[in-house]
Design a protein around this motif. Structure first.
Motif, PDB file in Angstrom:
ATOM      1  N   LEU A 115       0.824  -1.209   0.000  1.00  0.00           N
ATOM      2  CA  LEU A 115       0.000   0.000   0.000  1.00  0.00           C
ATOM      3  C   LEU A 115       0.860   1.262   0.000  1.00  0.00           C
ATOM      4  N   ALA A 116       1.957   1.244   0.759  1.00  0.00           N
ATOM      5  CA  ALA A 116       2.859   2.397   0.764  1.00  0.00           C
ATOM      6  C   ALA A 116       3.505   2.592  -0.600  1.00  0.00           C
ATOM      7  N   ASP A 117       3.862   1.481  -1.267  1.00  0.00           N
ATOM      8  CA  ASP A 117       4.441   1.579  -2.613  1.00  0.00           C
ATOM      9  C   ASP A 117       3.449   2.163  -3.606  1.00  0.00           C
ATOM     10  N   MET A 118       2.174   1.840  -3.435  1.00  0.00           N
ATOM     11  CA  MET A 118       1.167   2.384  -4.341  1.00  0.00           C
ATOM     12  C   MET A 118       1.090   3.898  -4.233  1.00  0.00           C
ATOM     13  N   VAL A 119       1.255   4.410  -3.021  1.00  0.00           N
ATOM     14  CA  VAL A 119       1.235   5.864  -2.835  1.00  0.00           C
ATOM     15  C   VAL A 119       2.530   6.491  -3.349  1.00  0.00           C
ATOM     16  N   SER A 120       3.669   5.923  -2.944  1.00  0.00           N
ATOM     17  CA  SER A 120       4.961   6.546  -3.240  1.00  0.00           C
ATOM     18  C   SER A 120       5.377   6.397  -4.702  1.00  0.00           C
ATOM     19  N   PHE A 121       5.048   5.243  -5.325  1.00  0.00           N
ATOM     20  CA  PHE A 121       5.521   4.973  -6.684  1.00  0.00           C
ATOM     21  C   PHE A 121       4.401   4.875  -7.701  1.00  0.00           C
ATOM     22  N   GLY A 122       3.156   5.009  -7.246  1.00  0.00           N
ATOM     23  CA  GLY A 122       2.035   4.993  -8.175  1.00  0.00           C
ATOM     24  C   GLY A 122       1.328   6.328  -8.239  1.00  0.00           C
ATOM     25  N   ALA A 123       0.706   6.727  -7.131  1.00  0.00           N
ATOM     26  CA  ALA A 123      -0.064   7.969  -7.127  1.00  0.00           C
ATOM     27  C   ALA A 123       0.830   9.199  -7.141  1.00  0.00           C
ATOM     28  N   CYS A 149      -0.691   5.526 -13.121  1.00  0.00           N
ATOM     29  CA  CYS A 149      -1.173   5.172 -11.790  1.00  0.00           C
ATOM     30  C   CYS A 149      -1.795   3.772 -11.795  1.00  0.00           C
ATOM     31  N   ALA A 150      -2.618   3.481 -12.785  1.00  0.00           N
ATOM     32  CA  ALA A 150      -3.227   2.162 -12.883  1.00  0.00           C
ATOM     33  C   ALA A 150      -2.187   1.086 -13.158  1.00  0.00           C
ATOM     34  N   GLY A 151      -1.189   1.407 -13.974  1.00  0.00           N
ATOM     35  CA  GLY A 151      -0.117   0.454 -14.229  1.00  0.00           C
ATOM     36  C   GLY A 151       0.652   0.111 -12.971  1.00  0.00           C
ATOM     37  N   GLY A 152       0.873   1.110 -12.104  1.00  0.00           N
ATOM     38  CA  GLY A 152       1.537   0.841 -10.844  1.00  0.00           C
ATOM     39  C   GLY A 152       0.723  -0.069  -9.950  1.00  0.00           C
ATOM     40  N   ALA A 153      -0.593   0.149  -9.893  1.00  0.00           N
ATOM     41  CA  ALA A 153      -1.456  -0.704  -9.071  1.00  0.00           C
ATOM     42  C   ALA A 153      -1.483  -2.134  -9.595  1.00  0.00           C
ATOM     43  N   LEU A 154      -1.620  -2.285 -10.918  1.00  0.00           N
ATOM     44  CA  LEU A 154      -1.646  -3.623 -11.498  1.00  0.00           C
ATOM     45  C   LEU A 154      -0.300  -4.314 -11.336  1.00  0.00           C
ATOM     46  N   ARG A 155       0.763  -3.565 -11.452  1.00  0.00           N
ATOM     47  CA  ARG A 155       2.107  -4.145 -11.284  1.00  0.00           C
ATOM     48  C   ARG A 155       2.297  -4.691  -9.873  1.00  0.00           C
ATOM     49  N   LEU A 156       1.871  -3.951  -8.866  1.00  0.00           N
ATOM     50  CA  LEU A 156       2.013  -4.403  -7.486  1.00  0.00           C
ATOM     51  C   LEU A 156       1.110  -5.604  -7.201  1.00  0.00           C
TER      52      LEU A 156
END
Length: 293
Positions: A115-123, A149-156
């Motif tokens: 979840l932290a990665d989604m904020v720091s490296f996605g959003a 942003c969506a690519g980061g979420a799907l990647r994680l």
């Protein structure tokens, strides 16, 4: 003389339960039994219910850096925002190693880190680059930011589900920290050179879209996880590390962005090289490996 039948002893186990040991030591062992759970696939013990301070403190610090980057972008301080994303990358590389070294891995820590990665490296990178350069492009601008942003979420999400079936030597798609470094590094470099975001809208759009789409591809990117850091190295290796630190310290925006550009293109070089050699390009294992004792 009359004979009497003797009663034979039954071989059935006693119906009495064994006495349960009492005391603090026994209770402590029972607590450990319920706190730890055996991971069958990897053969190691993983603490699933505990929440540990040290690794989660690094994860929280990385989450703070991502949120700080968003705040700095809203205040038009884009160089600070880019530096904060790179700081989040550094903290993200530390928390997992700290957890393994101190034997404090937990399911809570793994989910919290994602979840932290989604904020720091996605959003955060998507919002920073949108405010910096894509805002004036209208629909094309915010769509590119959303793709990233969506690519980061799907990647994680894919990383968490395929962690047991992917070749550990490679990442499946561009890692989200490296994708964030491409976007943040470009912003930091252009700010250092004195360019405004509005002048580089199309360049920022291409880099953002490239990073977002590359995260969800099957292109293999080297993970550096097979390097044995406990193995002795020649003296020249230490000297090269010193030179690397000097190069980064001399001009961080140029050196860091150049390094991540090379890494962002290296996956496609590996992909086409393996394709030309006739080797399998997929890093997902289709068959379970047999483990021999």
């Amino acid at each position: 003389m009359p004979s009497f039948n003797r009663r034979k002893a039954k071989n059935t186990p006693s119906t009495f339960n064994k006495t349960r040991p009492l005391g603090r030591l026994a209770r402590g062992k029972q607590d450990v039994q319920y706190d730890e759970d055996e991971d069958i696939e990897s053969g190691r013990t993983l603490r699933r219910r505990g929440i540990y301070l040290l690794p989660n403190a690094f994860t929280t610090a990385g989450l703070f850096c991502g949120f700080y980057a968003i705040v700095m972008a809203m205040g038009q301080k884009f160089d600070y925002a880019a530096i904060a994303i790179f700081a989040a990358m550094l903290l993200d590389s530390i928390d997992g190693r700290v957890a393994r070294l101190t034997h404090t891995q937990s399911e809570f820590g793994a989910q919290y880190d994602s979840l932290a990665d989604m904020v720091s490296f996605g959003a955060a990178p998507a919002l920073v680059v949108y405010v910096w350069a894509l805002q004036g492009m209208g629909k094309l601008g915010w769509l590119a930011a959303f793709v990233y942003c969506a690519g980061g979420a799907l990647r994680l999400a894919r990383f968490n589900t395929n962690i047991g079936v992917v070749d550990k030597r490679y990442f499946q798609g561009l890692p989200s920290p490296a994708a964030a470094a491409l976007v943040a590094g470009f912003i930091w470099l252009m700010q250092d050179l004195g360019y405004a975001g509005a002048e580089l809208s199309w360049a920022a759009w291409i880099i953002t879209l490239y990073a977002g789409l590359t995260m969800v591809t099957n292109v293999p990117f080297y993970s550096f996880k097979d390097i044995n850091y406990r193995k002795s190295v020649p003296f020249i290796a230490i000297f090269l590390i010193v030179l690397a630190f000097v190069a980064v310290a001399g001009d961080p925006p140029k050196v860091l962005f150049g390094l991540f550009i090379l890494y962002g293109l290296s996956g496609y070089a590996v992909y086409f090289w393996r394709l030309a050699k006739g080797k399998p390009v997929s890093i997902v294992q289709t068959e379970m490996d047999e483990h021999h004792d």
